[in-house]
Motif scaffolding. Structure first.
Motif, short mmCIF file in Angstrom:
data_model
loop_
_atom_site.label_atom_id
_atom_site.label_comp_id
_atom_site.label_asym_id
_atom_site.label_seq_id
_atom_site.Cartn_x
_atom_site.Cartn_y
_atom_site.Cartn_z
N MET A 1 -17.93 38.02 -5.05
CA MET A 1 -16.58 38.03 -4.45
C MET A 1 -15.71 36.62 -4.53
SD MET A 1 -15.36 38.62 -0.42
CE MET A 1 -16.75 39.05 0.08
N VAL A 2 -16.65 35.59 -4.44
CA VAL A 2 -16.09 34.28 -4.70
C VAL A 2 -15.42 34.07 -5.93
CG1 VAL A 2 -16.61 31.91 -4.63
CG2 VAL A 2 -17.25 32.99 -2.75
N ASP B 1 -6.36 30.74 1.95
CA ASP B 1 -6.91 31.21 3.18
C ASP B 1 -8.01 32.03 3.07
OD1 ASP B 1 -4.73 29.47 4.18
OD2 ASP B 1 -3.35 31.36 4.65
N LEU B 2 -8.09 33.00 2.26
CA LEU B 2 -9.34 33.85 2.00
C LEU B 2 -10.55 32.84 1.77
CD1 LEU B 2 -10.40 36.51 2.09
CD2 LEU B 2 -9.68 36.74 -0.16
N LEU B 3 -10.53 31.76 0.80
CA LEU B 3 -11.28 31.21 0.44
C LEU B 3 -12.06 30.45 1.70
CD1 LEU B 3 -10.38 29.71 -3.17
CD2 LEU B 3 -12.19 31.36 -2.54
N LYS B 4 -11.01 29.76 2.43
CA LYS B 4 -11.52 29.14 3.65
C LYS B 4 -12.52 30.01 4.78
CE LYS B 4 -7.45 25.78 4.09
NZ LYS B 4 -6.25 25.74 4.59
N ILE C 1 -14.08 32.72 3.50
CA ILE C 1 -15.32 32.78 2.89
C ILE C 1 -16.24 31.63 3.16
CG2 ILE C 1 -16.37 33.07 0.74
CD1 ILE C 1 -14.07 34.86 -0.18
N ASP C 2 -15.82 30.30 2.96
CA ASP C 2 -16.55 29.39 3.40
C ASP C 2 -16.97 29.24 4.77
OD1 ASP C 2 -14.60 26.92 1.21
OD2 ASP C 2 -16.16 28.19 0.64
N ILE D 1 -17.43 32.12 6.70
CA ILE D 1 -18.43 33.19 6.82
C ILE D 1 -19.79 32.62 6.19
CG2 ILE D 1 -19.00 35.27 5.89
CD1 ILE D 1 -16.00 35.91 5.92
N SER D 2 -19.77 32.18 5.16
CA SER D 2 -20.98 31.50 4.45
C SER D 2 -21.63 30.39 5.26
CB SER D 2 -20.92 31.01 3.17
OG SER D 2 -19.97 30.01 3.04
N GLU D 3 -20.92 29.78 6.05
CA GLU D 3 -21.53 28.66 6.92
C GLU D 3 -22.25 29.32 7.98
OE1 GLU D 3 -18.41 25.06 6.09
OE2 GLU D 3 -18.69 25.85 7.98
N VAL D 4 -21.60 30.44 8.43
CA VAL D 4 -22.39 30.99 9.63
C VAL D 4 -23.65 32.05 9.09
CG1 VAL D 4 -21.82 33.04 11.26
CG2 VAL D 4 -19.94 31.22 10.99
#
Length: 154
Positions: A50-51, A143-146, A148-149, A151-154
């Motif tokens: 997705m990224v 904003d979508l990339l932020k 995703i970042d 989400i990946s940190e969580v």
């Protein structure tokens, strides 16, 4: 002594049953752990895909925005040239009116230049709208990339 042996055997049997139960639980937990690892790996791969897709879209939108900016700059230059041409035509028109010669031709030239200028102005506005739309799309992707970042940190 026989009683003691029987009690000990009974304890050994209970301990064996308990040991087998715990071994089964451990196998189930190991299996679940392995399933979770596989699931996490798949989710990580999906997220990475997705990224990459978002990055490709971002690059494409950046190219579109650059193209739109170039087009808008070109149209602005053309607009400036046409406005200068319009001014010259108006001056020529005034000179012709003063001289009473070729009034109709100058009027027609001015009208043609005006129509051309109006078409270019309209086209310029459309290109500027496209440029703004591209910029908004780029902001949305950022904003979508932020997100995703996060989400990946969580």
């Amino acid at each position: 002594l026989k009683e003691e042996n029987a009690v000990l055997r009974s304890k050994i049997n209970r301990l064996q049953i308990l040991s087998e139960t715990q071994a089964d639980k451990m196998r189930k937990l190991e299996k679940k752990l392995e399933e979770n690892k596989i699931k996490e790996e798949k989710e990580a791969q999906d997220l990475e895909a997705m990224v990459q897709h978002v990055e490709q879209n971002l690059q494409l939108m950046t190219k579109r925005a650059a193209k739109a900016e170039n087009s808008a700059a070109r149209l602005r230059q053309e607009n400036a040239l046409l406005q200068a041409e319009l001014r010259n035509s108006r001056l020529e028109n005034e000179a012709l009116r003063a001289g009473q010669a070729g009034l109709a031709a100058a009027k027609q030239n001015a009208e043609v230049a005006l129509q051309h200028l109006l078409r270019v102005t309209s086209s310029s506005r459309a290109s500027i709208r496209q440029l703004l739309s591209g910029a908004e799309s780029l902001q949305l992707v950022a904003d979508l990339l932020k997100s995703i970042d996060r989400i990946s940190e969580v």
